[in-house]
Design an enzyme around this catalytic site. Structure first.
Site, PDB file in Angstrom:
ATOM      1  N   SER A 130       0.935  -1.001  -0.155  1.00 28.79           N
ATOM      2  CA  SER A 130      -0.121   0.002   0.105  1.00 28.79           C
ATOM      3  C   SER A 130       0.854   1.166   0.129  1.00 28.79           C
ATOM      4  CB  SER A 130      -0.928  -0.033   1.349  1.00 28.79           C
ATOM      5  OG  SER A 130      -1.477   1.039   1.266  1.00 28.79           O
ATOM      6  N   LYS A 155      -1.087  -1.197  -4.422  1.00 29.41           N
ATOM      7  CA  LYS A 155      -2.140  -0.447  -4.207  1.00 29.41           C
ATOM      8  C   LYS A 155      -1.643   1.027  -3.977  1.00 29.41           C
ATOM      9  CE  LYS A 155      -4.813   0.249   0.406  1.00 29.41           C
ATOM     10  NZ  LYS A 155      -5.417  -0.681   1.440  1.00 29.41           N
ATOM     11  N   LYS A 157      -2.829   4.856  -2.757  1.00 27.12           N
ATOM     12  CA  LYS A 157      -3.929   5.674  -1.955  1.00 27.12           C
ATOM     13  C   LYS A 157      -4.143   6.941  -3.086  1.00 27.12           C
ATOM     14  CE  LYS A 157      -4.171   3.785   2.022  1.00 27.12           C
ATOM     15  NZ  LYS A 157      -5.349   3.336   2.687  1.00 27.12           N
ATOM     16  N   GLU A 208     -10.855   0.997  -3.775  1.00 27.75           N
ATOM     17  CA  GLU A 208     -11.156   0.637  -2.276  1.00 27.75           C
ATOM     18  C   GLU A 208     -12.005   1.740  -1.744  1.00 27.75           C
ATOM     19  OE1 GLU A 208      -7.860  -1.092  -0.349  1.00 27.75           O
ATOM     20  OE2 GLU A 208      -8.577  -0.585   1.869  1.00 27.75           O
ATOM     21  N   ASP A 233     -13.928  -1.475   2.680  1.00 33.06           N
ATOM     22  CA  ASP A 233     -12.919  -1.716   3.735  1.00 33.06           C
ATOM     23  C   ASP A 233     -13.586  -0.997   5.057  1.00 33.06           C
ATOM     24  OD1 ASP A 233     -11.236  -1.005   5.880  1.00 33.06           O
ATOM     25  OD2 ASP A 233      -9.398  -0.271   4.737  1.00 33.06           O
ATOM     26  N   LYS A 257      -9.955  -6.565   7.959  1.00 37.35           N
ATOM     27  CA  LYS A 257      -9.087  -6.086   9.023  1.00 37.35           C
ATOM     28  C   LYS A 257      -9.639  -6.404  10.338  1.00 37.35           C
ATOM     29  CE  LYS A 257      -7.299  -1.857   6.513  1.00 37.35           C
ATOM     30  NZ  LYS A 257      -7.809  -0.457   6.599  1.00 37.35           N
ATOM     31  N   GLY A 285      -4.086  -3.685   6.470  1.00 37.33           N
ATOM     32  CA  GLY A 285      -3.238  -3.484   7.415  1.00 37.33           C
ATOM     33  C   GLY A 285      -3.511  -2.148   8.034  1.00 37.33           C
TER      34      GLY A 285
HETATM   35  O1  OSB Z   1      -7.293   2.166   4.329  1.00 39.41           O
HETATM   36  O2  OSB Z   1      -6.146   0.151   4.092  1.00 39.41           O
HETATM   37  C1  OSB Z   1      -6.439   1.246   4.836  1.00 39.41           C
HETATM   38  C2  OSB Z   1      -3.241   2.275   6.895  1.00 39.41           C
HETATM   39  C3  OSB Z   1      -3.824   3.180   7.711  1.00 39.41           C
HETATM   40  C4  OSB Z   1      -5.383   3.190   7.572  1.00 39.41           C
HETATM   41  C5  OSB Z   1      -5.970   2.721   6.577  1.00 39.41           C
HETATM   42  C6  OSB Z   1      -5.488   2.122   5.647  1.00 39.41           C
HETATM   43  C7  OSB Z   1      -3.859   1.804   5.719  1.00 39.41           C
HETATM   44  C8  OSB Z   1      -3.134   1.059   4.804  1.00 39.41           C
HETATM   45  C9  OSB Z   1      -1.830   0.553   4.942  1.00 39.41           C
HETATM   46  O3  OSB Z   1      -3.664   1.053   3.616  1.00 39.41           O
HETATM   47  C10 OSB Z   1      -1.624  -0.586   4.692  1.00 39.41           C
HETATM   48  C11 OSB Z   1      -0.329  -1.328   5.678  1.00 39.41           C
HETATM   49  O4  OSB Z   1      -0.605  -1.373   7.009  1.00 39.41           O
HETATM   50  O5  OSB Z   1       0.592  -1.561   5.211  1.00 39.41           O
HETATM   51 MG    MG Z   2      -8.283   0.740   2.788  1.00 41.16          MG
END
Ligand code: OSB
Ligand code: MG
Length: 362
Positions: A130, A155, A157, A208, A233, A257, A285
């Protein structure tokens, strides 16, 4: 019996940005339970502020101390614990921190690694990465590096106004075939249909959580208006909610999660339900330390999980972990830990060093 909460702060190597904000440090609460010669650990996935969900470290700590600690006093099985705290509405991350402590305890008591104690296991997990929002050239480089290192899915953001510039340059970097997804962390509404539709041409694996953290209805509508599959999510807080999303055809993927859904019991139920309904699942995560990551990898090893998730090795977040044996990835795969329970060894010296507070709860 003893229960301790270690409040730790780990600086991130590089800031991690999402549509809801930038994080420069991971403020983690690590729980340690000692009974009958067994030491179990868990991590709350809450952090400093209520930005991913309404929970933060202070609300989780408050709920745990005031309402949940009494329920783990005789160290029940995870399912019994959940039943006994049913009268506490919401606060899944607080509940999950206690529930997972019990999973680690009982797996250790049974002398089994958690990934096997949980159910049918593949013994390993396929891993994606991510990538946070940054300068788009930097995001492109990070995506290319990830592909070269063997990650099975990238992935990135995104946020409103930056989606096309990010996806375009990342696709340029990794080609049109490599599995790529985007995570909007709730930044859009149905009014943004044109820009969401403009992403259709990038053949994304999925988008997502484009819409509100509470929503299923609009996601179901969006699913009919765009080609890119939807992954939920934030919206999936329980098996019940997952069943509604599936019924309404609001998603093709679910990011599970454990922290978000009150722990591993509910995670496994969601994974099974999704499997029965041909909905793909992967494990997400929350920038966990090696403690939380170990639970995620155990879950991601379940036979019910079918897609690469966000369990990347966390050495990209932290220069040093509080566990002595953090996960290593080989060819995009992480082997589940075969030690008893979550199978991690705490680096007690380093834990002490990064600890801001240590509170005895029991
Ligand atoms: O939306 O998946 C998410 C991290 C913090 C809060 C939300 C998200 C995330 C990540 C990080 O995408 C994924 C990771 O822990 O490597
Ligand atoms: Mg997410």
């Amino acid at each position: 019996m003893e229960l301790i909460c270690h409040k730790v702060a780990l600086p991130l190597i590089v800031p991690f940005s999402t549509s809801f904000g930038t994080q420069t440090e991971r403020d983690a609460m690590i729980f340690e339970l000692k009974k009958d010669g067994i030491t179990a650990y868990s991590e709350a996935v809450t952090d400093y502020g209520p930005h991913y969900s309404y929970e933060d470290n202070d609300t989780a700590f408050h709920i745990i101390r005031k309402y949940l600690v009494a329920a783990i006093f005789n160290v029940p099985k995870p399912e019994e614990f959940l039943k006994s705290v049913k009268h506490v509405k919401g606060h899944n991350m607080a509940k999950a921190a206690m529930e997972m402590l019990l999973w680690d305890f009982w797996a250790k008591d049974a002398g089994q690694p958690l990934h096997k104690y949980l159910g049918p296991s593949k013994g390993k997990a396929e891993v994606g990465i991510s990538i946070g929002i940054d300068d788009t050239d930097v995001m492109k480089e990070r995506a290319q590096e990830a592909v070269n290192r063997g990650f099975k899915r990238v992935k990135v953001k995104i946020k409103k106004g930056m989606e096309e510039s990010i996806v375009n340059i990342v696709r340029e970097g990794i080609g049109n075939k490599f599995p790529l997804s985007v995570d909007a962390n709730t930044d859009y509404t149905l009014d943004d249909i044109e820009v969401l539709r403009s992403l259709d041409k990038y053949s994304l694996a999925y988008i997502e959580q484009p819409l509100d953290h509470d929503d299923i209805i609009d996601h179901a509508e969006l699913a009919r208006l765009i080609k890119t599959p939807i992954c939920l999510d934030e919206s999936i807080i329980s098996e019940y909610r997952a069943s509604k999303a599936i019924k309404m055809e609001a998603c093709k993927y679910i990011n599970i999660k454990p922290g978000r859904v009150s722990g591993l019991t509910e995670s496994m139920k969601i994974a099974q339900l999704a499997r029965e309904n041909n909905i793909h699942t992967w494990v997400g995560g929350m920038l966990e330390t090696g403690v939380g990551r170990a639970f995620n990898v155990a879950l991601a090893s379940s036979k019910f999980i079918d897609s690469p998730g966000d369990t990347s090795p966390n050495d990209r977040y932290f220069s040093r972990d509080i566990v002595k044996n953090p996960f290593k990835m080989m060819d995009g795969v992480i082997d589940a830990n075969d030690g008893p329970g979550i199978g991690i060894q705490i680096d007690t010296q380093y834990l002490k060093k990064v600890e801001k507070e240590r509170i005895k709860l029991l």
